[in-house]
Scaffold this motif. Structure first.
Motif, PDB file in Angstrom:
ATOM      1  N   PRO A 159      41.561 -13.608 -11.609  1.00 17.96           N
ATOM      2  CA  PRO A 159      42.396 -14.816 -11.565  1.00 17.96           C
ATOM      3  C   PRO A 159      41.523 -16.074 -11.553  1.00 17.96           C
ATOM      4  O   PRO A 159      40.387 -16.052 -11.082  1.00 17.96           O
ATOM      5  CB  PRO A 159      43.153 -14.671 -10.238  1.00 17.96           C
ATOM      6  N   ASP A 160      42.086 -17.165 -12.068  1.00 20.93           N
ATOM      7  CA  ASP A 160      41.427 -18.452 -11.898  1.00 20.93           C
ATOM      8  C   ASP A 160      42.209 -19.268 -10.889  1.00 20.93           C
ATOM      9  O   ASP A 160      43.202 -18.790 -10.310  1.00 20.93           O
ATOM     10  CB  ASP A 160      41.275 -19.183 -13.235  1.00 20.93           C
ATOM     11  N   VAL A 161      41.806 -20.517 -10.659  1.00 20.86           N
ATOM     12  CA  VAL A 161      42.430 -21.295  -9.597  1.00 20.86           C
ATOM     13  C   VAL A 161      43.918 -21.507  -9.856  1.00 20.86           C
ATOM     14  O   VAL A 161      44.730 -21.468  -8.919  1.00 20.86           O
ATOM     15  CB  VAL A 161      41.690 -22.639  -9.401  1.00 20.86           C
ATOM     16  N   ALA A 162      44.311 -21.686 -11.123  1.00 23.92           N
ATOM     17  CA  ALA A 162      45.729 -21.867 -11.427  1.00 23.92           C
ATOM     18  C   ALA A 162      46.522 -20.595 -11.116  1.00 23.92           C
ATOM     19  O   ALA A 162      47.667 -20.662 -10.651  1.00 23.92           O
ATOM     20  CB  ALA A 162      45.909 -22.262 -12.894  1.00 23.92           C
ATOM     21  N   ASP A 163      45.916 -19.430 -11.371  1.00 28.23           N
ATOM     22  CA  ASP A 163      46.580 -18.168 -11.034  1.00 28.23           C
ATOM     23  C   ASP A 163      46.793 -18.046  -9.527  1.00 28.23           C
ATOM     24  O   ASP A 163      47.863 -17.626  -9.065  1.00 28.23           O
ATOM     25  CB  ASP A 163      45.755 -16.981 -11.528  1.00 28.23           C
ATOM     26  N   TYR A 164      45.763 -18.386  -8.766  1.00 31.10           N
ATOM     27  CA  TYR A 164      45.892 -18.322  -7.306  1.00 31.10           C
ATOM     28  C   TYR A 164      46.968 -19.280  -6.804  1.00 31.10           C
ATOM     29  O   TYR A 164      47.758 -18.937  -5.922  1.00 31.10           O
ATOM     30  CB  TYR A 164      44.556 -18.639  -6.641  1.00 31.10           C
ATOM     31  N   VAL A 165      46.976 -20.479  -7.362  1.00 34.46           N
ATOM     32  CA  VAL A 165      48.006 -21.442  -6.952  1.00 34.46           C
ATOM     33  C   VAL A 165      49.393 -20.922  -7.317  1.00 34.46           C
ATOM     34  O   VAL A 165      50.352 -21.055  -6.548  1.00 34.46           O
ATOM     35  CB  VAL A 165      47.746 -22.823  -7.571  1.00 34.46           C
ATOM     36  N   GLY A 166      49.510 -20.298  -8.479  1.00 32.91           N
ATOM     37  CA  GLY A 166      50.790 -19.721  -8.861  1.00 32.91           C
ATOM     38  C   GLY A 166      51.264 -18.672  -7.874  1.00 32.91           C
ATOM     39  O   GLY A 166      52.450 -18.643  -7.495  1.00 32.91           O
ATOM     40  N   LEU A 167      50.364 -17.800  -7.433  1.00 30.09           N
ATOM     41  CA  LEU A 167      50.714 -16.803  -6.416  1.00 30.09           C
ATOM     42  C   LEU A 167      51.107 -17.465  -5.107  1.00 30.09           C
ATOM     43  O   LEU A 167      52.068 -17.047  -4.440  1.00 30.09           O
ATOM     44  CB  LEU A 167      49.530 -15.865  -6.183  1.00 30.09           C
ATOM     45  N   ALA A 168      50.369 -18.495  -4.724  1.00 28.18           N
ATOM     46  CA  ALA A 168      50.636 -19.169  -3.450  1.00 28.18           C
ATOM     47  C   ALA A 168      51.970 -19.900  -3.481  1.00 28.18           C
ATOM     48  O   ALA A 168      52.735 -19.866  -2.503  1.00 28.18           O
ATOM     49  CB  ALA A 168      49.500 -20.140  -3.127  1.00 28.18           C
ATOM     50  N   VAL A 169      52.284 -20.563  -4.593  1.00 27.37           N
ATOM     51  CA  VAL A 169      53.538 -21.318  -4.705  1.00 27.37           C
ATOM     52  C   VAL A 169      54.732 -20.372  -4.717  1.00 27.37           C
ATOM     53  O   VAL A 169      55.797 -20.682  -4.179  1.00 27.37           O
ATOM     54  CB  VAL A 169      53.505 -22.202  -5.969  1.00 27.37           C
ATOM     55  N   SER A 282      53.117 -19.448   2.185  1.00 33.31           N
ATOM     56  CA  SER A 282      52.636 -20.571   1.370  1.00 33.31           C
ATOM     57  C   SER A 282      53.703 -21.048   0.388  1.00 33.31           C
ATOM     58  O   SER A 282      53.758 -22.235   0.048  1.00 33.31           O
ATOM     59  CB  SER A 282      51.364 -20.175   0.624  1.00 33.31           C
ATOM     60  N   GLY A 283      54.562 -20.139  -0.101  1.00 26.12           N
ATOM     61  CA  GLY A 283      55.638 -20.550  -0.993  1.00 26.12           C
ATOM     62  C   GLY A 283      56.620 -21.457  -0.295  1.00 26.12           C
ATOM     63  O   GLY A 283      57.105 -22.449  -0.875  1.00 26.12           O
ATOM     64  N   LEU A 284      56.943 -21.143   0.962  1.00 23.75           N
ATOM     65  CA  LEU A 284      57.833 -21.996   1.743  1.00 23.75           C
ATOM     66  C   LEU A 284      57.190 -23.359   1.957  1.00 23.75           C
ATOM     67  O   LEU A 284      57.860 -24.397   1.863  1.00 23.75           O
ATOM     68  CB  LEU A 284      58.149 -21.326   3.080  1.00 23.75           C
ATOM     69  N   MET A 285      55.896 -23.381   2.228  1.00 29.88           N
ATOM     70  CA  MET A 285      55.178 -24.651   2.384  1.00 29.88           C
ATOM     71  C   MET A 285      55.309 -25.509   1.128  1.00 29.88           C
ATOM     72  O   MET A 285      55.650 -26.690   1.192  1.00 29.88           O
ATOM     73  CB  MET A 285      53.709 -24.367   2.683  1.00 29.88           C
ATOM     74  N   ALA A 286      55.034 -24.915  -0.035  1.00 30.29           N
ATOM     75  CA  ALA A 286      55.097 -25.667  -1.289  1.00 30.29           C
ATOM     76  C   ALA A 286      56.509 -26.170  -1.570  1.00 30.29           C
ATOM     77  O   ALA A 286      56.695 -27.313  -2.016  1.00 30.29           O
ATOM     78  CB  ALA A 286      54.602 -24.791  -2.442  1.00 30.29           C
ATOM     79  N   ALA A 287      57.516 -25.329  -1.301  1.00 26.84           N
ATOM     80  CA  ALA A 287      58.894 -25.732  -1.574  1.00 26.84           C
ATOM     81  C   ALA A 287      59.324 -26.889  -0.669  1.00 26.84           C
ATOM     82  O   ALA A 287      60.011 -27.814  -1.119  1.00 26.84           O
ATOM     83  CB  ALA A 287      59.831 -24.539  -1.388  1.00 26.84           C
ATOM     84  N   ILE A 288      58.938 -26.845   0.596  1.00 23.80           N
ATOM     85  CA  ILE A 288      59.282 -27.928   1.511  1.00 23.80           C
ATOM     86  C   ILE A 288      58.668 -29.244   1.038  1.00 23.80           C
ATOM     87  O   ILE A 288      59.284 -30.316   1.124  1.00 23.80           O
ATOM     88  CB  ILE A 288      58.822 -27.592   2.936  1.00 23.80           C
ATOM     89  N   LEU A 289      57.451 -29.160   0.505  1.00 21.00           N
ATOM     90  CA  LEU A 289      56.774 -30.358   0.015  1.00 21.00           C
ATOM     91  C   LEU A 289      57.202 -30.735  -1.403  1.00 21.00           C
ATOM     92  O   LEU A 289      56.775 -31.777  -1.920  1.00 21.00           O
ATOM     93  CB  LEU A 289      55.260 -30.133   0.046  1.00 21.00           C
ATOM     94  N   GLY A 290      58.036 -29.902  -2.032  1.00 17.65           N
ATOM     95  CA  GLY A 290      58.477 -30.174  -3.393  1.00 17.65           C
ATOM     96  C   GLY A 290      57.353 -30.114  -4.406  1.00 17.65           C
ATOM     97  O   GLY A 290      57.364 -30.833  -5.410  1.00 17.65           O
ATOM     98  N   ALA A 291      56.367 -29.243  -4.170  1.00 19.99           N
ATOM     99  CA  ALA A 291      55.168 -29.185  -4.995  1.00 19.99           C
ATOM    100  C   ALA A 291      55.176 -27.956  -5.886  1.00 19.99           C
ATOM    101  O   ALA A 291      55.371 -26.839  -5.404  1.00 19.99           O
ATOM    102  CB  ALA A 291      53.931 -29.181  -4.111  1.00 19.99           C
ATOM    103  N   ASP A 292      54.957 -28.148  -7.191  1.00 18.67           N
ATOM    104  CA  ASP A 292      54.779 -27.024  -8.100  1.00 18.67           C
ATOM    105  C   ASP A 292      53.289 -26.841  -8.383  1.00 18.67           C
ATOM    106  O   ASP A 292      52.443 -27.519  -7.797  1.00 18.67           O
ATOM    107  CB  ASP A 292      55.592 -27.212  -9.378  1.00 18.67           C
ATOM    108  N   VAL A 293      52.965 -25.936  -9.290  1.00 21.36           N
ATOM    109  CA  VAL A 293      51.554 -25.630  -9.562  1.00 21.36           C
ATOM    110  C   VAL A 293      50.800 -26.869 -10.010  1.00 21.36           C
ATOM    111  O   VAL A 293      49.683 -27.147  -9.546  1.00 21.36           O
ATOM    112  CB  VAL A 293      51.448 -24.507 -10.613  1.00 21.36           C
ATOM    113  N   GLY A 294      51.403 -27.647 -10.895  1.00 25.35           N
ATOM    114  CA  GLY A 294      50.742 -28.852 -11.370  1.00 25.35           C
ATOM    115  C   GLY A 294      50.485 -29.853 -10.260  1.00 25.35           C
ATOM    116  O   GLY A 294      49.413 -30.477 -10.206  1.00 25.35           O
ATOM    117  N   ASP A 295      51.458 -30.035  -9.383  1.00 22.12           N
ATOM    118  CA  ASP A 295      51.282 -30.957  -8.258  1.00 22.12           C
ATOM    119  C   ASP A 295      50.112 -30.533  -7.385  1.00 22.12           C
ATOM    120  O   ASP A 295      49.314 -31.361  -6.940  1.00 22.12           O
ATOM    121  CB  ASP A 295      52.555 -31.012  -7.409  1.00 22.12           C
TER     122      ASP A 295
END
Length: 410
Positions: A159-169, A282-295
């Motif tokens: 995985p690269d960093v975008a892949d990891y962020v995708g898993l985390a989001v 981490s997905g709940l964290m991202a959703a609360i902040l309204g953040a997607d992978v790009g953000d």
């Protein structure tokens, strides 16, 4: 066994507990898969969040539990707390293993001296899916592998960093992690956060102000993987200290938040005692902040906090399942010049230190705090690992390596 069931890390340990203890309580956040898993270990299922499940218990809970095929699953016990007293009396009368399996989305009353389950009900935590669970692999717990000196090799393809962020989001709650697309997953997780404040939390506190609780949850999400002072959180939420402490207990009780205690020793001076706070997913964290992978990728601070929250969730879930009993904490000195993201304390005071870097390139200097800890405590230091978003495993120094984050599940 149904081929549709995705085995969970907790399955084997739950079976062992039921073979040894009369009553086991599986506790975790709502919708993390407790009921699905517990039902596979039960002979009788009583769902206490339905009228049908509680009608038989209301008149005479003791009689309602007699003569049922065991183990009896009492699902969402906090919806009918009186059932715990009936379990206590049944266990006192006949203490054979495997009688009751209890699930709940709350730790309510489990720390109170007068709670009837003390000495009778054994607690077992369950968390959202790890990547290992979601992908159907079952490596030994990561800390066990590090302690044994096993090679730490990343996944292929890497995985690269975008892949990891995708898993985390996407996070680890089964429905958004496995069944929904990215948009659907974010909507599910945002709705989950809203319902925590508007519905679920109200069953725990009649004095709850849902809008203020949601603001406090927002403040915790912004500070996940950090060591904020209480004042920082309650001022951000527009509430007072007393209300913040009540909300903090409530969210921990609902297994929405968690923390790593500060590690300390008499051998090192001026260490902070402030815990490191987390949302459990981490997905709940991202959703609360309204953040997607790009953000996330465009904000270095958010990137670091999200990856830390994601990695720590993997380690947290594995800890109760490990044959090597260890405790997780973090280390930070009082002036913030030295900090280590995760400390795993093994038996006899042996330590493993883990740094989490949301970067693909790792330098020798990234291990400086691990080297300081190694040199300070000597032989008690087993190993240090710098987990990163790159591809390679690199030896950085004596007993210290850099390894891809995917080594957690590879």
């Amino acid at each position: 066994m149904s081929s549709a069931y995705l085995p969970r890390l907790v399955d084997d340990l739950l079976a062992e507990y039921l073979a040894s203890f009369p009553a086991v309580m599986l506790v975790g956040p709502r919708a993390c898969g407790k009921t699905t898993t517990a039902a596979r270990h039960a002979a009788t299922v009583l769902r206490l969040d339905t009228r049908q499940g509680t009608d038989a218990l209301r008149a005479d809970p003791d009689a309602a539990l007699r003569h049922r095929a065991e183990p009896v699953l009492l699902d969402e016990w906090q919806e009918f707390p009186e059932v715990i007293g009936a379990v206590k009396r049944a266990v006192d009368a006949e203490r054979r293993p495997g009688r009751f399996l209890i699930t709940g989305s709350a730790r309510s009353n489990t720390d109170e001296l007068l709670w009837p389950g003390t000495g009778r009900i054994v607690m077992l935590p369950m968390y959202p899916l790890t990547v290992a669970e979601a992908t159907g692999v079952s490596p030994r717990p990561f800390i066990e592998r590090v302690a044994a000196g096993e090679p730490l090799v990343g996944a292929v393809p890497s995985p690269d960093v975008a892949d990891y962020v995708g898993l985390a989001v996407r996070g680890g709650f089964p429905e958004p992690a496995l069944e929904l697309d990215a948009t659907g997953a974010q909507r599910w997780l945002s709705s989950y956060a809203d319902q925590l404040a508007l519905r679920d939390a109200r069953s725990h506190s009649l004095r709850l102000d849902a809008s203020r609780l949601r603001r406090y949850l927002d403040a915790l999400a912004i500070n996940s993987a950090g060591t904020p002072q209480d004042k920082t959180l309650y001022e951000a939420a527009g509430i007072d200290r007393r209300t913040a402490h009540e909300y903090e207990r409530l969210l921990a009780d609902m297994v929405v938040t968690d923390h790593l205690s500060a590690w300390s020793t008499n051998r090192l001076k001026r260490l902070s005692r402030t815990p490191k706070r987390y949302l459990v997913d981490s997905g709940l964290m991202a959703a609360i902040l309204g953040a997607d992978v790009g953000d996330v990728l465009s904000d270095d601070n958010l990137l670091g906090a999200l990856i830390d929250t994601f990695v720590t969730a993997q380690l947290r879930t594995e800890a109760p399942m490990s044959a090597t009993r260890y405790r997780l904490s973090h280390l930070r000195d009082q002036n913030g010049r030295r900090e280590i993201d995760v400390i795993a304390e093994l038996p006899r005071g042996r330590l493993i230190g883990i740094e989490i870097k949301a970067a693909a390139g790792v330098r020798h200097s990234d291990a400086r705090h691990l080297m300081w800890l190694r040199d300070s405590i000597g032989a008690s230091f087993v190993a240090g690992v710098v987990l990163h978003t790159g591809h390679d495993t690199i030896e950085l120094d004596d007993r210290i390596v850099a390894a891809p984050i995917s080594a957690l599940w590879n």
